[in-house]
Design a protein around this motif. Structure first.
Motif, PDB file in Angstrom:
ATOM      1  N   UNK A  68       8.072  -6.569   7.907  1.00 14.98           N
ATOM      2  CA  UNK A  68       8.716  -5.090   8.262  1.00 14.98           C
ATOM      3  C   UNK A  68       7.830  -3.872   8.399  1.00 14.98           C
ATOM      4  N   UNK A  69       8.285  -3.230   9.754  1.00 13.58           N
ATOM      5  CA  UNK A  69       7.435  -2.187  10.120  1.00 13.58           C
ATOM      6  C   UNK A  69       7.220  -1.166   8.973  1.00 13.58           C
ATOM      7  N   UNK A  70       7.938  -0.981   7.958  1.00 11.37           N
ATOM      8  CA  UNK A  70       7.541  -0.092   7.136  1.00 11.37           C
ATOM      9  C   UNK A  70       6.298  -0.250   6.374  1.00 11.37           C
ATOM     10  N   UNK A  71       5.832  -1.772   6.379  1.00 11.56           N
ATOM     11  CA  UNK A  71       4.799  -2.311   5.578  1.00 11.56           C
ATOM     12  C   UNK A  71       3.467  -1.864   6.364  1.00 11.56           C
ATOM     13  N   UNK A  72       3.718  -1.874   7.653  1.00  6.98           N
ATOM     14  CA  UNK A  72       2.471  -1.465   8.779  1.00  6.98           C
ATOM     15  C   UNK A  72       2.368  -0.131   8.629  1.00  6.98           C
ATOM     16  N   UNK A  75       9.161   6.647  15.554  1.00  6.83           N
ATOM     17  CA  UNK A  75       8.359   7.736  15.371  1.00  6.83           C
ATOM     18  C   UNK A  75       8.858   8.211  13.843  1.00  6.83           C
ATOM     19  N   UNK A  76       7.955   8.661  13.168  1.00  7.01           N
ATOM     20  CA  UNK A  76       8.570   9.297  11.781  1.00  7.01           C
ATOM     21  C   UNK A  76       7.314  10.030  11.312  1.00  7.01           C
ATOM     22  N   UNK A  77       7.696  11.013  10.471  1.00  8.06           N
ATOM     23  CA  UNK A  77       7.149  12.177   9.791  1.00  8.06           C
ATOM     24  C   UNK A  77       6.873  11.436   8.510  1.00  8.06           C
ATOM     25  N   UNK A  87      -0.707  -4.960   0.644  1.00  6.76           N
ATOM     26  CA  UNK A  87       0.324  -4.012   0.493  1.00  6.76           C
ATOM     27  C   UNK A  87       1.391  -4.750  -0.527  1.00  6.76           C
ATOM     28  N   UNK A  88       1.770  -3.951  -1.567  1.00  7.79           N
ATOM     29  CA  UNK A  88       2.769  -4.095  -2.613  1.00  7.79           C
ATOM     30  C   UNK A  88       3.804  -3.222  -2.451  1.00  7.79           C
ATOM     31  N   UNK A  89       5.167  -3.843  -1.927  1.00  9.33           N
ATOM     32  CA  UNK A  89       6.065  -2.790  -1.789  1.00  9.33           C
ATOM     33  C   UNK A  89       7.419  -3.480  -2.118  1.00  9.33           C
ATOM     34  N   UNK A  90       8.360  -2.908  -2.766  1.00 10.76           N
ATOM     35  CA  UNK A  90       9.527  -3.298  -3.351  1.00 10.76           C
ATOM     36  C   UNK A  90       9.772  -4.871  -3.832  1.00 10.76           C
ATOM     37  N   UNK A  91       8.604  -5.009  -4.402  1.00 10.53           N
ATOM     38  CA  UNK A  91       8.741  -6.209  -5.258  1.00 10.53           C
ATOM     39  C   UNK A  91       8.262  -7.527  -4.303  1.00 10.53           C
TER      40      UNK A  91
END
Length: 672
Positions: free
Chosen positions: A457-461, A535-537, A570-574
């Motif tokens: 998931x891009x969120x992890x990067x 792109x995200x702040x 990275x530990x994210x959302x279980x």
């Protein structure tokens, strides 16, 4: 009551016993091997004695050294825990001869139940129902194969001594019986020093239900209800719960009576467990009796409010059972998950290594963690790879399941492969959540439990990049405070400002076969991150509990990022993700898979070479057998081809990744 006891064990059970002894004001002596010199149980005990080398046969299985340690330290009793010498009648006798109390049943009871064959014969006389099978002394392969045919396939071959899934194989067809028998016998002789086996009918869709029993020296007996231990891999328990879902009072009473009858038949004293195979229709068969405390005893403690180790100590010191049967009550529901250093996606192969990061969920009245390791410890190849037992309790099963899912999502380990995410999927799958339990559940739910590798998931990067930015920012801020000159100079402000515009940073992360490039530009209050077209702040801050509070656009979340070398965990959302942090010029090249050879998947000992050099073999043909973590693993041919050479010999110890077989596939051979 005893003033000092010696604990003839290690790991989480030794730590567990120390905890109760300390509460009762009893001093403790730990014993340890060369591999356990800095182990947690050694750190917790009042005294500790070195008893030998790293291998269990050089230390924890040497009864003479353990007794010498007990006598030298003035210990009045020995608690054997489980495994090792806990069900060794000769050790119990030796303790008695040395004037040291063995915190367990009499040696005669251990002998009576130590042989599964003899125990079944005794239970048959007592009237306890048995699984159809052969439990006799004749062990000729042809005779056992004949008995298997008489019983009817599928059958279960099982080592008569010991337990823990070792020396046990399900056999579905006569053609497979001989190979399974040889493997069972070999595994049994290595684990228990006894290759005697029994053959039983394999009950389809069975449940594994056990009854906790207790007896005292005055002839009193009780059962402390049941545990459902149906969820297993490789015949070893993974998740246990109490009480058993769907257990009717009449069935509980019948199984409890059978268990007490079994204990009374052998004059049992102390804690014991009578295990049954239960059909879905409510019928049940005696399987074996474990003459010790069980790994899963905490779930019984959670639903009864009792301390079973305290009961063991009181009974062993001559006191009567603290409660009678009519005084015992079930309160709520408890579930235990075993946290192992193993890789579920590689057939649950054990993993060894350094625990760089170990963060369990917070203990409370609802959550309990029994463990023998802490952050900074090592998981070695010498013993069982259990890291901890995670136990949860609540007023009903659904609430306990919710507790377990939450606790697993908070458990974080870096340094060894582990089964935490697998356990999370397991307790969430339809069968387990719906209490449709049997020993084949993991195989039935294979598709939902063993997921193919998914894209990152891009969120992890983005979270990984934020962690890097925050780490660098904190390090630079710290460095700037150490420089006295020009503290007020704008040239010392580390905000990314440039004369002709803000600077942009890039991070490259590799995950599997793919790379993810994240750009970062400093903006007021944080960074602007770019990945692909997105792109995200973003901003992040480190909380007191070590977690990152992350803001990505309109989304806020909690995450944890642990750095080990170039790895970013990275530990994210279980879920957890292991990323490689690459230099900007890294092309992402990876080592080419070793051509022409088969490598060891783990450290271990070569048990047997199964084919001759030069043999042409089909895909899946067993080539060699290796033993690791007390279990046998078979290395098979990856395709049709030729065994060119073995790079190891039977009896040889090998390391992880070493070449075992020179193998030439049929395609390669044809091309040559």
């Amino acid at each position: 009551m005893f003033q000092k006891i010696l604990i003839a064990n290690r790991g989480e059970i030794a730590c567990r016993i120390i905890k109760t002894a300390r509460r009762m004001g009893i001093a403790t002596v730990a014993v340890y091997s060369a591999a356990d010199a800095n182990a947690r149980h050694v750190r917790l005990a009042d005294e500790a004695v070195l008893i030998g080398g790293a291998e269990a046969r050089e230390s924890y299985l040497v009864a003479e050294r353990i007794l010498q340690a007990a006598i030298a330290t003035g210990a009045q009793a020995v608690h054997p825990g489980y495994g090792f010498l806990s069900e060794n009648a000769a050790f119990a006798d030796a303790c008695a001869q040395a004037g040291v109390v063995f915190i367990g049943p009499p040696a005669e009871a251990i002998r009576a139940m130590g042989s599964k064959s003899a125990a079944k014969a005794l239970m048959e006389k007592t009237g306890v129902p048995l699984t159809p099978g052969y439990h006799g002394d004749r062990q000729e392969p042809a005779f056992l194969a004949e008995q298997a045919g008489r019983i009817g396939y599928p059958v279960l071959i099982k080592a008569s001594a010991g337990g823990g899934g070792k020396g046990m194989r399900r056999v579905d067809a006569a053609a497979d019986f001989e190979a399974a028998l040889i493997s069972c016998q070999r595994e049994a002789i290595n684990a228990f020093g006894n290759d005697h086996v029994l053959v039983e009918k394999y009950v389809l869709k069975p449940r594994h239900i056990e009854i906790q029993v207790f007896g005292d020296t005055l002839g009193n007996y009780v059962y402390l209800f049941e545990r459902d231990c149906s969820v297993q891999r490789r015949h070893q328990k993974v998740v246990e719960e109490a009480p058993a879902p769907g257990m009717q009072p009449e069935r509980r009473a019948a199984m409890g009576k059978a268990a007490v009858d079994a204990a009374r038949a052998v004059g049992y004293v102390g804690a014991g467990t009578v295990e049954f195979i239960a059909n879905q229709d409510g019928s049940f068969y005696f399987m074996e009796m474990n003459t010790r405390l069980q790994v899963e005893h905490p779930v019984t403690e959670m639903i009864t409010g009792l301390d079973l180790v305290e009961w063991q100590l009181r009974v062993a010191s001559g006191e009567p059972l603290p409660l009678a049967q009519e005084q015992l009550r079930i309160s709520g529901h408890a579930i235990e998950a075993r946290i192992y250093a193993e890789d579920p996606d590689k057939g649950f192969l054990p993993s060894i290594g350094h625990l760089h990061h170990l963060s369990p969920p917070q203990a409370s009245e609802h959550v309990r963690i029994d463990t023998g390791v802490e952050q900074g410890d090592d998981i070695t190849p010498f013993y069982d790879p259990m890291i901890a037992k995670l136990i949860v309790w609540d007023h009903d099963r659904d609430s306990a399941l919710a507790r377990m899912r939450q606790a697993l999502s908070e458990y974080r380990i870096v340094g060894v492969a582990n089964n935490i995410e697998f356990l999370g999927r397991l307790v969430s799958c339809d069968s387990f959540a719906g209490a449709d339990l049997d020993t084949g559940l993991i195989e039935r739910e294979h598709a939902s439990l063993f997921l193919s590798a998914a894209a990152l998931p891009e969120t992890v990067a983005l979270v990984a990049a934020l962690a890097e930015l925050l780490r660098e920012s904190n390090a630079l801020a710290l460095a700037s405070t150490l420089v006295n000159a020009e503290r007020g100079s704008p040239w010392r402000v580390l905000d990314g400002w440039r004369l002709n515009g803000s600077s942009q940073r890039f991070f490259n992360f590799a995950y599997g076969e793919t790379q993810h490039r994240v750009g970062a530009t400093v903006v007021t209050g944080g960074w602007k991150l770019a990945i692909g077209e997105q792109q995200v702040l973003a901003s992040a801050r480190l909380q007191a509990d070590g977690q990152l509070a992350v803001q990505l656009g309109d989304r806020s979340m909690k995450a944890c990022v642990v750095a080990t070398g170039q790895r970013r965990h990275v530990f994210l959302a279980g879920h957890s993700y292991a990323l490689q942090c690459l230099p900007l010029l890294d092309t992402g090249g990876r080592a080419v898979e070793h051509a022409g050879g088969l490598r060891s998947p783990m450290p271990g000992k070569i048990v047997a070479l199964l084919v001759a050099v030069g043999s042409v073999v089909e895909e899946g043909t067993p080539l060699l057998v290796m033993e690791a973590m007390k279990m046998e693993h078979t290395i098979t041919a990856p395709a049709r081809g030729v065994v060119k050479a073995f790079c190891c010999a039977a009896g040889e110890q090998v390391t992880d990744g070493i070449e075992l077989v020179e193998f030439e596939t049929e395609v390669t051979a044809a091309a040559a």
